[in-house]
Scaffold this motif. Structure first.
Motif, PDB file in Angstrom:
ATOM      1  N   GLY A  73      -2.985  -6.087 -17.000  1.00  0.00           N
ATOM      2  CA  GLY A  73      -3.871  -5.358 -16.441  1.00  0.00           C
ATOM      3  C   GLY A  73      -3.939  -4.115 -17.109  1.00  0.00           C
ATOM      4  N   THR A  74      -5.098  -3.368 -16.886  1.00  0.00           N
ATOM      5  CA  THR A  74      -5.142  -1.855 -17.306  1.00  0.00           C
ATOM      6  C   THR A  74      -4.231  -1.126 -16.243  1.00  0.00           C
ATOM      7  OG1 THR A  74      -7.352  -1.815 -15.917  1.00  0.00           O
ATOM      8  CG2 THR A  74      -7.288  -2.261 -18.184  1.00  0.00           C
ATOM      9  N   ASN A  75      -4.340   0.202 -16.847  1.00  0.00           N
ATOM     10  CA  ASN A  75      -3.821   1.194 -16.109  1.00  0.00           C
ATOM     11  C   ASN A  75      -4.332   1.403 -14.438  1.00  0.00           C
ATOM     12  OD1 ASN A  75      -1.817   3.068 -15.729  1.00  0.00           O
ATOM     13  ND2 ASN A  75      -2.925   4.725 -16.803  1.00  0.00           N
ATOM     14  N   GLY A  76      -3.325   1.312 -13.597  1.00  0.00           N
ATOM     15  CA  GLY A  76      -3.684   1.352 -12.181  1.00  0.00           C
ATOM     16  C   GLY A  76      -3.922   0.177 -11.438  1.00  0.00           C
ATOM     17  N   ALA A  77      -3.676  -1.081 -12.375  1.00  0.00           N
ATOM     18  CA  ALA A  77      -3.878  -2.403 -11.771  1.00  0.00           C
ATOM     19  C   ALA A  77      -3.317  -2.899 -10.671  1.00  0.00           C
ATOM     20  CB  ALA A  77      -4.185  -3.482 -12.822  1.00  0.00           C
ATOM     21  N   GLY A  78      -1.925  -2.280 -10.533  1.00  0.00           N
ATOM     22  CA  GLY A  78      -1.010  -2.629  -9.559  1.00  0.00           C
ATOM     23  C   GLY A  78       0.319  -3.572 -10.031  1.00  0.00           C
ATOM     24  N   LYS A  79       0.409  -3.294 -11.364  1.00  0.00           N
ATOM     25  CA  LYS A  79       1.653  -4.167 -12.013  1.00  0.00           C
ATOM     26  C   LYS A  79       2.778  -3.573 -11.370  1.00  0.00           C
ATOM     27  CE  LYS A  79       0.071  -3.422 -16.193  1.00  0.00           C
ATOM     28  NZ  LYS A  79      -1.130  -2.230 -15.776  1.00  0.00           N
ATOM     29  N   THR A  80       3.209  -2.363 -11.819  1.00  0.00           N
ATOM     30  CA  THR A  80       4.332  -1.835 -11.651  1.00  0.00           C
ATOM     31  C   THR A  80       4.639  -1.525  -9.760  1.00  0.00           C
ATOM     32  OG1 THR A  80       4.112  -0.130 -13.414  1.00  0.00           O
ATOM     33  CG2 THR A  80       5.572   0.606 -11.499  1.00  0.00           C
ATOM     34  N   THR A  81       3.518  -1.681  -9.133  1.00  0.00           N
ATOM     35  CA  THR A  81       3.894  -1.579  -7.636  1.00  0.00           C
ATOM     36  C   THR A  81       4.283  -3.091  -7.440  1.00  0.00           C
ATOM     37  OG1 THR A  81       1.997  -0.068  -7.455  1.00  0.00           O
ATOM     38  CG2 THR A  81       2.579  -1.423  -5.455  1.00  0.00           C
ATOM     39  N   THR A  82       3.631  -4.094  -7.901  1.00  0.00           N
ATOM     40  CA  THR A  82       4.248  -5.502  -7.726  1.00  0.00           C
ATOM     41  C   THR A  82       5.551  -5.534  -8.208  1.00  0.00           C
ATOM     42  OG1 THR A  82       1.911  -6.325  -8.198  1.00  0.00           O
ATOM     43  CG2 THR A  82       3.814  -7.901  -8.297  1.00  0.00           C
ATOM     44  N   SER A  86       0.616  -1.136   0.016  1.00  0.00           N
ATOM     45  CA  SER A  86      -0.051  -0.018   0.214  1.00  0.00           C
ATOM     46  C   SER A  86       0.869   1.418   0.068  1.00  0.00           C
ATOM     47  CB  SER A  86      -1.042   0.091   1.116  1.00  0.00           C
ATOM     48  OG  SER A  86      -0.382  -0.162   2.537  1.00  0.00           O
ATOM     49  N   TYR A  87       0.244   2.297  -0.342  1.00  0.00           N
ATOM     50  CA  TYR A  87       0.656   3.774  -0.658  1.00  0.00           C
ATOM     51  C   TYR A  87       0.140   4.394   0.464  1.00  0.00           C
ATOM     52  CZ  TYR A  87       2.527   2.586  -5.030  1.00  0.00           C
ATOM     53  OH  TYR A  87       3.373   1.845  -6.122  1.00  0.00           O
ATOM     54  N   GLY A  88       0.763   4.431   2.004  1.00  0.00           N
ATOM     55  CA  GLY A  88      -0.037   5.011   3.008  1.00  0.00           C
ATOM     56  C   GLY A  88      -1.332   4.162   3.337  1.00  0.00           C
ATOM     57  N   LYS A  93      -4.664   0.868  -0.650  1.00  0.00           N
ATOM     58  CA  LYS A  93      -3.970  -0.717  -0.972  1.00  0.00           C
ATOM     59  C   LYS A  93      -4.019  -0.637  -2.548  1.00  0.00           C
ATOM     60  CE  LYS A  93      -5.175  -3.957   2.788  1.00  0.00           C
ATOM     61  NZ  LYS A  93      -5.926  -4.687   3.018  1.00  0.00           N
ATOM     62  N   ALA A  94      -2.705  -0.822  -2.899  1.00  0.00           N
ATOM     63  CA  ALA A  94      -2.407  -0.762  -4.411  1.00  0.00           C
ATOM     64  C   ALA A  94      -2.490  -2.275  -4.973  1.00  0.00           C
ATOM     65  CB  ALA A  94      -1.371  -0.357  -4.767  1.00  0.00           C
ATOM     66  N   VAL A  95      -2.077  -3.268  -4.049  1.00  0.00           N
ATOM     67  CA  VAL A  95      -1.828  -4.633  -4.373  1.00  0.00           C
ATOM     68  C   VAL A  95      -2.402  -5.372  -2.974  1.00  0.00           C
ATOM     69  CG1 VAL A  95      -0.408  -6.681  -4.627  1.00  0.00           C
ATOM     70  CG2 VAL A  95       0.123  -4.565  -5.778  1.00  0.00           C
TER      71      VAL A  95
HETATM   72  N1  ADP Z   1       3.799   6.616  -5.588  1.00  0.00           N
HETATM   73  C1  ADP Z   1       2.398   6.470  -5.425  1.00  0.00           C
HETATM   74  N2  ADP Z   1       1.572   7.156  -4.526  1.00  0.00           N
HETATM   75  C2  ADP Z   1       0.244   6.938  -4.391  1.00  0.00           C
HETATM   76  N3  ADP Z   1      -0.243   5.879  -5.116  1.00  0.00           N
HETATM   77  C3  ADP Z   1       0.228   5.292  -6.081  1.00  0.00           C
HETATM   78  C4  ADP Z   1       1.605   5.511  -6.297  1.00  0.00           C
HETATM   79  N4  ADP Z   1       2.193   5.001  -7.375  1.00  0.00           N
HETATM   80  C5  ADP Z   1       0.973   4.179  -7.820  1.00  0.00           C
HETATM   81  N5  ADP Z   1      -0.144   4.623  -6.980  1.00  0.00           N
HETATM   82  C6  ADP Z   1      -1.438   4.003  -6.891  1.00  0.00           C
HETATM   83  O1  ADP Z   1      -1.380   2.404  -6.963  1.00  0.00           O
HETATM   84  C7  ADP Z   1      -2.068   1.852  -7.847  1.00  0.00           C
HETATM   85  C8  ADP Z   1      -1.347   1.011  -8.876  1.00  0.00           C
HETATM   86  O2  ADP Z   1      -0.654   1.673  -9.336  1.00  0.00           O
HETATM   87  P1  ADP Z   1       0.483   0.964 -10.341  1.00  0.00           P
HETATM   88  O3  ADP Z   1       1.314  -0.054  -9.746  1.00  0.00           O
HETATM   89  O4  ADP Z   1       1.545   1.960 -11.012  1.00  0.00           O
HETATM   90  O5  ADP Z   1      -0.449   0.394 -11.547  1.00  0.00           O
HETATM   91  P2  ADP Z   1      -0.020  -0.253 -12.960  1.00  0.00           P
HETATM   92  O6  ADP Z   1       1.540  -0.452 -13.166  1.00  0.00           O
HETATM   93  O7  ADP Z   1      -0.946  -1.443 -13.261  1.00  0.00           O
HETATM   94  O8  ADP Z   1      -0.631   0.920 -14.013  1.00  0.00           O
HETATM   95  C9  ADP Z   1      -2.888   2.910  -8.804  1.00  0.00           C
HETATM   96  O9  ADP Z   1      -4.089   3.213  -8.013  1.00  0.00           O
HETATM   97  C10 ADP Z   1      -2.083   4.310  -8.563  1.00  0.00           C
HETATM   98  O10 ADP Z   1      -2.862   5.294  -8.445  1.00  0.00           O
END
Ligand code: ADP
Ligand code: MG
Lengths: 318, 237
Positions: free
Chosen positions: B37-46, B13-15, B18-20
């Protein structure tokens, strides 16, 4: 002739500013922190050199004789050791815990460290057995070859300390160029400055690179401390304040974050000050107004060209 | 046989956000696994959590038997895990060659130079422009550089975050062909994409991520043929 003489004076002053300014700029380039306690690192370097002379060349100091030339490298080592130790402790104890805090927190901390270091030197230096009291100016020892009679080619006056200061800047700038562009750690430093997260993905330990930045800044500031001691023949616990502010101005003038900008900014500022002393007539001329002109430049740069002469990295950061 | 990479019940989570939200997946040796997954799915976060740039709230990440959640980000690449980040993130003011050499930063062996040659063979344009600042490159060239740089660490597992983002169809094809080449040469790949078609075609296995949860998984072929994927990601109905 006046012009040439002021150019020499300006280069002397400017080289000193440049040596200190590099420390502001390398640290800023890596962590976007303006280390306002950097002036005190310079002061500690000067006292480190003095202490080395008192410890190893006491008979010369007490006898009022010039130290042999080989005392100079020994004093440089002492100065660098003192400055680097303080800088590394500062980073570890005060700045690292604040890495993710709002930007005001490390700034205020820096001011606190400044006052702390000045007061520590003022109150405690004389408490070290056989060391002089440092509540006022303390004489800085003279060293063969780099102290003594000025040279007077073509009617110019070139102090020996000028040669030391300008020479130190040239050697340090060349060394820094080699380090930053040719060594693995130097490239890692550039990588961290451009994109710290991606640098970590490369396997670069960002904490270590930050320490390296502080060490580089402290090394050059320590050498500047000796240069200042040789130029004005004394040192004092307050010497870091004005020199630090001027060097900060130089770093901003050149473009903070840019190492070559710090060198260029330092030299420019030094020359402008020297010329202002000589060529601005009447009340606003002379050495009492030179600081005003220096800070007027800072304000003008901040208003009209905040990225500085060579442009700062902040602007082209993705 | 246990998987090379095993992610289990991962929560990030970011604060308060919960992103994942508790995902599990595995990547076996030699596979190309796609995470779509679409934009914002949590791929990059993973991916950023696997690399140690973010720390999970809970769950585990095991790479070749080692718990990555306790390893510092800068020590992870030396374990054999390279991450080519979203948006390429090449070092713009450094030259192509310097960028590539930074990919090998954690290595101390003698074959770095020959791997540099291998990267140049993979992407000949990089050799032509080896002294040029990387920031002057087009998106496709930067992507090649980012992949070459990641390969310079000699990874066992290469994670690619949206390598086809913003590229022309021709360049996209070039990048995807390289993914196949790298797999044939023995690199295991975890491929994150929004472009499901391209990513699933090459995948031995795929996972579909939606707002922090895995909603579908299967072989690349199965997913490509599934109605849900066709509707949601391939714009068909
Ligand atoms: N640095 C950040 N601070 C707060 N929220 C974030 C940050 N980066 C991503 N998010 C949020 O986390 C969720 C997943 O983002 P992300 O992992 O970038 O998705 P994806 O790569 O699948 O497009 C989104 O809702 C995004 O807004
Ligand atoms: Mg993403």
């Amino acid at each position: 002739m006046d012009f040439a003489q002021q150019l020499v004076n300006g280069l002397t002053l400017g080289s000193l500013y440049a040596l200190i300014a590099v420390g502001y700029t390398v640290v800023y380039g890596i962590i976007q922190l303006i280390n306002f306690a950097h002036g005190e690192i310079f002061m500690v370097g000067a006292f480190g050199a003095l202490s080395t002379a008192l410890l190893f060349f006491r008979s010369y100091v007490d006898g009022g004789q010039m130290l042999p030339f080989w005392a100079l490298p020994v004093m440089i080592i002492g100065a660098v050791a003192a400055s680097v130790t303080i800088a590394v402790l500062m980073e570890r104890i005060a700045y690292r815990p604040l890495r993710n805090a709002p930007r005001l927190a490390p700034l205020i901390t820096a001011i606190g460290i400044s006052v702390f270091l000045q007061e520590a030197v003022r109150l405690l230096y004389g408490k070290i057995p056989s060391f002089p009291d440092a509540k006022q100016k303390v004489p800085f020892p003279k060293i063969a070859i780099v102290s003594g009679d000025a040279w007077t080619p073509f009617g110019l006056t070139i102090q020996r300390s000028t040669i030391f200061t300008v020479g130190a800047l040239i050697i340090c700038a060349a060394g820094l160029f080699y380090f930053v562009s040719r060594t693995k750690t130097g490239r890692a430093m550039q990588a961290v400055s451009q994109d710290p997260d991606t640098a970590r993905l490369m396997g670069i330990n960002v904490d270590r690179i930050i320490v390296v930045a502080f060490v580089i800044g402290a090394t050059l500031a320590a050498i500047a401390g000796i240069a200042q001691g040789l130029q004005v023949t004394n040192v004092n616990f307050k010497m870091g304040f004005l020199a630090g502010l001027k060097a900060f101005t130089a770093a901003v003038l050149g473009g903070i974050g840019n190492v070559w900008g710090a060198v260029l900014g330092g030299l420019t500022l030094g020359i402008v000050e020297a010329m202002a002393i000589q060529f601005i007539p009447g009340t606003f001329g002379g050495s009492s107004w030179k600081d005003v002109w220096a800070f007027a430049i800072l304000i003008l740069v901040l208003v009209f060209r905040p990225q500085g002469l060579l442009g700062a990295k902040v602007v082209d950061r993705a | 046989m246990s998987a090379m990479l095993e992610v289990k019940d991962l929560v990030v989570s970011y604060g308060k956000i919960k992103a994942v939200k508790g995902i599990s997946f595995t990547v076996g040796e030699g596979e190309v696994v796609s995470l779509i997954g679409t934009n914002g799915a949590g791929k990059t976060t993973t991916l950023r959590t696997i690399s140690g740039l973010l720390r999970p709230v809970s769950g585990s990440i095991t790479f070749n038997g080692q718990d990555l959640t306790k390893v510092q980000a800068h020590d992870i690449v030396a374990l054999g895990l390279a991450h080519s980040p979203e948006g390429r993130r090449i070092f713009p003011k450094l030259s192509v060659e310097e960028n590539l050499m930074l990919g090998a930063f954690s290595r101390k062996d003698k074959s770095i130079r020959s791997d540099l040659q291998a990267a140049f063979e993979l992407f000949p344009i990089l050799e032509e422009r080896r002294a040029q600042p990387a920031g002057t490159f087009s998106g496709g060239e930067q992507q090649m550089l980012a992949m070459g740089r990641a390969m310079m660490s000699r990874p066992k597992l290469l994670m690619l975050d949206e390598p086809s983002m913003g590229l022309s169809p021709l360049m996209m094809k070039r990048i995807m062909t390289t993914v196949s080449t790298l797999q044939e040469q023995g690199t295991t790949i975890l491929l994150v994409e929004q472009n499901a078609q391209a990513a699933l075609k090459r995948a031995t296995k795929g996972y579909v991520l939606e707002v922090g949860k895995i909603v579908l998984s299967g072989t690349g072929k199965e997913l490509l043929e599934s109605d849900d994927v066709r509707k949601a990601y391939l714009g068909e109905d």
